[in-house]
Design a protein around this motif. Structure first.
Motif, PDB file in Angstrom:
ATOM      1  N   ILE A   1       0.845  -1.199   0.000  1.00  0.00           N
ATOM      2  CA  ILE A   1       0.000   0.000   0.000  1.00  0.00           C
ATOM      3  C   ILE A   1       0.875   1.241   0.000  1.00  0.00           C
ATOM      4  CG2 ILE A   1      -1.693   1.338   1.309  1.00  0.00           C
ATOM      5  CD1 ILE A   1      -2.770  -1.381   2.359  1.00  0.00           C
ATOM      6  N   GLU A   2       1.881   1.261   0.881  1.00  0.00           N
ATOM      7  CA  GLU A   2       2.769   2.422   0.974  1.00  0.00           C
ATOM      8  C   GLU A   2       3.514   2.688  -0.325  1.00  0.00           C
ATOM      9  OE1 GLU A   2       4.127   2.689   5.603  1.00  0.00           O
ATOM     10  OE2 GLU A   2       5.080   1.159   4.365  1.00  0.00           O
ATOM     11  N   GLU A   3       3.907   1.622  -1.034  1.00  0.00           N
ATOM     12  CA  GLU A   3       4.713   1.776  -2.245  1.00  0.00           C
ATOM     13  C   GLU A   3       3.882   1.963  -3.508  1.00  0.00           C
ATOM     14  OE1 GLU A   3       7.173  -1.713  -2.163  1.00  0.00           O
ATOM     15  OE2 GLU A   3       8.490  -0.880  -0.612  1.00  0.00           O
ATOM     16  N   SER A   4       2.583   1.802  -3.437  1.00  0.00           N
ATOM     17  CA  SER A   4       1.723   1.921  -4.615  1.00  0.00           C
ATOM     18  C   SER A   4       1.759   3.334  -5.196  1.00  0.00           C
ATOM     19  CB  SER A   4       0.278   1.557  -4.269  1.00  0.00           C
ATOM     20  OG  SER A   4      -0.558   1.831  -5.362  1.00  0.00           O
ATOM     21  N   LYS A   5       1.924   3.404  -6.498  1.00  0.00           N
ATOM     22  CA  LYS A   5       1.916   4.692  -7.201  1.00  0.00           C
ATOM     23  C   LYS A   5       0.492   5.086  -7.606  1.00  0.00           C
ATOM     24  CE  LYS A   5       6.514   5.007  -7.762  1.00  0.00           C
ATOM     25  NZ  LYS A   5       7.088   4.989  -6.461  1.00  0.00           N
TER      26      LYS A   5
ATOM     27  N   THR B   1      -2.988   7.930   3.759  1.00  0.00           N
ATOM     28  CA  THR B   1      -2.945   8.519   5.108  1.00  0.00           C
ATOM     29  C   THR B   1      -4.207   8.191   5.884  1.00  0.00           C
ATOM     30  OG1 THR B   1      -1.521  10.307   4.339  1.00  0.00           O
ATOM     31  CG2 THR B   1      -2.696  10.668   6.409  1.00  0.00           C
ATOM     32  N   ASP B   2      -5.371   8.395   5.257  1.00  0.00           N
ATOM     33  CA  ASP B   2      -6.640   8.073   5.927  1.00  0.00           C
ATOM     34  C   ASP B   2      -6.710   6.599   6.295  1.00  0.00           C
ATOM     35  OD1 ASP B   2      -7.507  10.664   5.767  1.00  0.00           O
ATOM     36  OD2 ASP B   2      -8.872  10.341   4.090  1.00  0.00           O
ATOM     37  N   PHE B   3      -6.307   5.745   5.364  1.00  0.00           N
ATOM     38  CA  PHE B   3      -6.368   4.304   5.580  1.00  0.00           C
ATOM     39  C   PHE B   3      -5.494   3.908   6.764  1.00  0.00           C
ATOM     40  CE2 PHE B   3      -5.167  -0.126   4.563  1.00  0.00           C
ATOM     41  CZ  PHE B   3      -6.418  -0.688   4.477  1.00  0.00           C
ATOM     42  N   PHE B   4      -4.257   4.411   6.805  1.00  0.00           N
ATOM     43  CA  PHE B   4      -3.357   4.043   7.902  1.00  0.00           C
ATOM     44  C   PHE B   4      -3.803   4.643   9.228  1.00  0.00           C
ATOM     45  CE2 PHE B   4      -0.339   3.075   4.407  1.00  0.00           C
ATOM     46  CZ  PHE B   4      -0.154   1.732   4.723  1.00  0.00           C
TER      47      PHE B   4
END
Length: 193
Positions: free
Chosen positions: A15-19, A27-30
């Motif tokens: 998720i973090e690395e997805s472009k 940010t909302d998801f985390f």
């Protein structure tokens, strides 16, 4: 497209690395994941509408203009939904705030079921911990309620796959006294076909 990409990610790192996934959605998801736990839901009575508002929330009005996000809903497909539940729903103590939230919420039972946790270091979090999620099946009244939340919050529109599997949700929504919008024209058009 972003929600589809999010549903394909198997790790937080993906998720973090997805472009493709927007930084605001990440940010909302985390932020939601830190204060919430996940439940995966499968619709057996009808299907979920896809709204243009993500996530769609069930909120607890604490004070005027101050709300607690009790549940965040991310439809993954017409029959699958990722539901994030506020961590207070994990508690088993008689907390007055929790009791007020539980009585206010219409999301109950299997919808707030906890995952099976396998902590490898006792109750200390470790990278090797496992969280096993069983997909929870829900039926028409729960699907109609979740769809009512989507209909209430939609800004531009909604999408669905099978009109016969969403018409009951739309008609039930139109009969609610607390609705923000009116989908009578949509219900009439769907009933003509």
């Amino acid at each position: 497209m972003e929600i589809e990409e999010l549903s394909k990610c198997r790790t937080y790192k993906q998720i973090e690395e997805s472009k493709i996934i927007d930084p605001i959605i990440k940010t909302d998801f985390f932020n939601d994941l830190k204060g919430m736990y996940m439940t995966f839901v499968e619709a057996r009575g009808g299907e979920f509408l896809i709204s243009d508002v993500y996530p769609t929330l069930e909120i607890f009005p604490l004070q005027p203009n101050i709300n607690i996000h009790m549940h965040c809903m991310y439809p993954l497909s017409a029959t699958r939904l990722l539901l994030l539940n506020h961590i207070m729903f994990k508690q088993e103590t008689a907390d007055p705030m929790l009791e007020a939230m539980k009585s206010f919420s219409q999301i109950k039972g299997d919808l707030i079921a906890l995952p099976k946790n396998d902590y490898t270091n006792g109750m200390t979090y470790a990278q090797s911990d496992k969280f096993i999620y069983r997909v929870r099946k829900i039926y028409s009244s729960d699907v109609e309620y979740i769809n009512a939340l989507f209909l209430n919050e939609a800004r531009v529109g909604i999408a669905f796959e099978n009109r016969d599997r969403v018409i009951n949700s739309i008609e039930a929504y139109n009969m609610r006294n607390d609705r923000k919008k009116d989908y009578t024209l949509l219900a009439n058009e769907l009933n003509k076909q």
